[in-house]
Design an enzyme around this catalytic site. Structure first.
Site, PDB file in Angstrom:
ATOM      1  N   PRO A   2       3.937 -36.155 -57.313  1.00  0.00           N
ATOM      2  CA  PRO A   2       3.937 -37.318 -56.427  1.00  0.00           C
ATOM      3  C   PRO A   2       4.180 -38.608 -57.203  1.00  0.00           C
ATOM      4  CG  PRO A   2       1.709 -36.412 -56.641  1.00  0.00           C
ATOM      5  CD  PRO A   2       2.628 -35.486 -57.347  1.00  0.00           C
ATOM      6  N   GLU A   3       4.941 -39.504 -56.603  1.00  0.00           N
ATOM      7  CA  GLU A   3       5.161 -40.813 -57.203  1.00  0.00           C
ATOM      8  C   GLU A   3       4.315 -41.826 -56.422  1.00  0.00           C
ATOM      9  OE1 GLU A   3       9.310 -41.674 -57.902  1.00  0.00           O
ATOM     10  OE2 GLU A   3       9.778 -39.558 -58.161  1.00  0.00           O
ATOM     11  N   HIS A  93      -6.531 -21.419 -53.824  1.00  0.00           N
ATOM     12  CA  HIS A  93      -6.303 -22.550 -54.723  1.00  0.00           C
ATOM     13  C   HIS A  93      -7.349 -23.647 -54.569  1.00  0.00           C
ATOM     14  CE1 HIS A  93      -2.707 -20.352 -55.324  1.00  0.00           C
ATOM     15  NE2 HIS A  93      -2.216 -20.626 -54.131  1.00  0.00           N
ATOM     16  N   ARG A 112      -1.630 -25.175 -59.534  1.00  0.00           N
ATOM     17  CA  ARG A 112      -1.375 -24.988 -60.961  1.00  0.00           C
ATOM     18  C   ARG A 112      -2.475 -25.536 -61.861  1.00  0.00           C
ATOM     19  NH1 ARG A 112       4.900 -26.436 -61.704  1.00  0.00           N
ATOM     20  NH2 ARG A 112       4.509 -25.618 -63.773  1.00  0.00           N
TER      21      ARG A 112
END
Ligand SMILES: [Zn+2]
Length: 272
Positions: A2-3, A93, A112
């Site tokens: 994400p930016e 997750h 991740r």
């Protein structure tokens, strides 16, 4: 990853939902995201804390507590917060559950596990220690200081825009879009960018980011808002991931090159 617009979208969603909430208890299923101290002291720090506000600095999420203290989160590639009222067994997750006093559950999941969470008694002290560059919407990000700082720079302008010491929050997608709007080739050296071009670049950076925030960010990989909806700015990108497609302005095929292991997209007709 994400930016700024995606982090801003997430932060606004969290702020709206969490203001005034109190963290009651934690369940930690996997502790690798906790990068500071052991899981027990992390949990101890947070239990009973009332959330005053959730804000953004660079790509960090800052949870401000009342009266002091805070939690700093960086989502990296796949970190994600969701809120739920029901308590199903944890998904594969889901890493940390924050049980809230209202009965709702704030879930931190991370496929991740590159995301990070840390707690601090003072968020101001944390920020001072990070030496972050200026925010794109702040006065410190301006053409004069960019020109002054980069007038001798041999570095190419696209990697410069990704340098978080120069400016925070801009990543690969938006850097390509900004340069397209400015007509600047991503390979141009910093020293070859004129003052009036830096002025345009500052303006276009703010425009692109504002438009993207308005569209709730860009959902190209797995970015989702707190309410699990996707952003829509991917439908408004002019060059990013448009290799071979006609430029929206001149019709020439958009090109892709690699700079510092990252793809840059540009129009060879419009960007010099
Ligand atoms: Zn063009």
């Amino acid at each position: 990853m994400p930016e700024l617009p995606e982090v801003e979208t997430i932060v606004r969603g969290l702020d709206q939902e969490l203001r005034g909430e109190t963290i009651d208890s934690l369940e930690i299923f996997r502790s690798d995201p906790i990068i500071q101290g052991d899981p027990e002291s992390f949990s101890e720090f947070l239990c009973g804390r009332k959330i005053k506000a959730v804000q953004r600095r660079a790509k960090f999420l800052l949870f401000h507590f009342e009266p002091v203290g805070g939690m700093v989160v960086h989502l990296r590639m796949t970190g994600k917060f969701t809120l739920t009222e029901t308590k199903d067994p944890p998904g594969p997750h889901e890493r940390i559950w924050f049980q809230l006093k209202s009965g709702r559950l704030l879930i931190y999941s991370d496929l991740r596990c590159f995301g990070t969470l840390e707690c601090h008694e003072s968020l101001d002290a944390w920020e001072d220690s990070k030496k972050l560059g200026p925010e794109p919407f702040s006065q410190d990000f301006n053409a004069k200081s960019l020109r002054k700082r980069l007038r001798e720079s041999q570095r190419e302008v696209k990697p410069l825009l990704l340098d978080q010491g120069l400016l925070v929050g801009l990543g690969n997608i938006y850097a390509s879009e900004v340069l397209f709007r400015c007509g600047i080739n991503p390979c141009r050296k910093g020293k070859r960018v004129k003052l009036r071009e830096w002025e345009k670049l500052v303006d276009e950076t703010r425009s692109v980011l504002n438009e993207a925030i308005e569209k709730n960010g860009t959902s190209i990989s797995d970015f989702r808002r707190v309410d699990e909806k996707t952003g829509e700015f991917q439908n408004f990108l002019r060059v990013y991931e448009r290799e071979g497609k006609p430029c929206v302005s001149c019709g020439m095929p958009v090109q892709r090159i690699v700079q510092q292991q990252r793809s840059s997209y540009f129009c060879p007709g419009c960007q010099v």
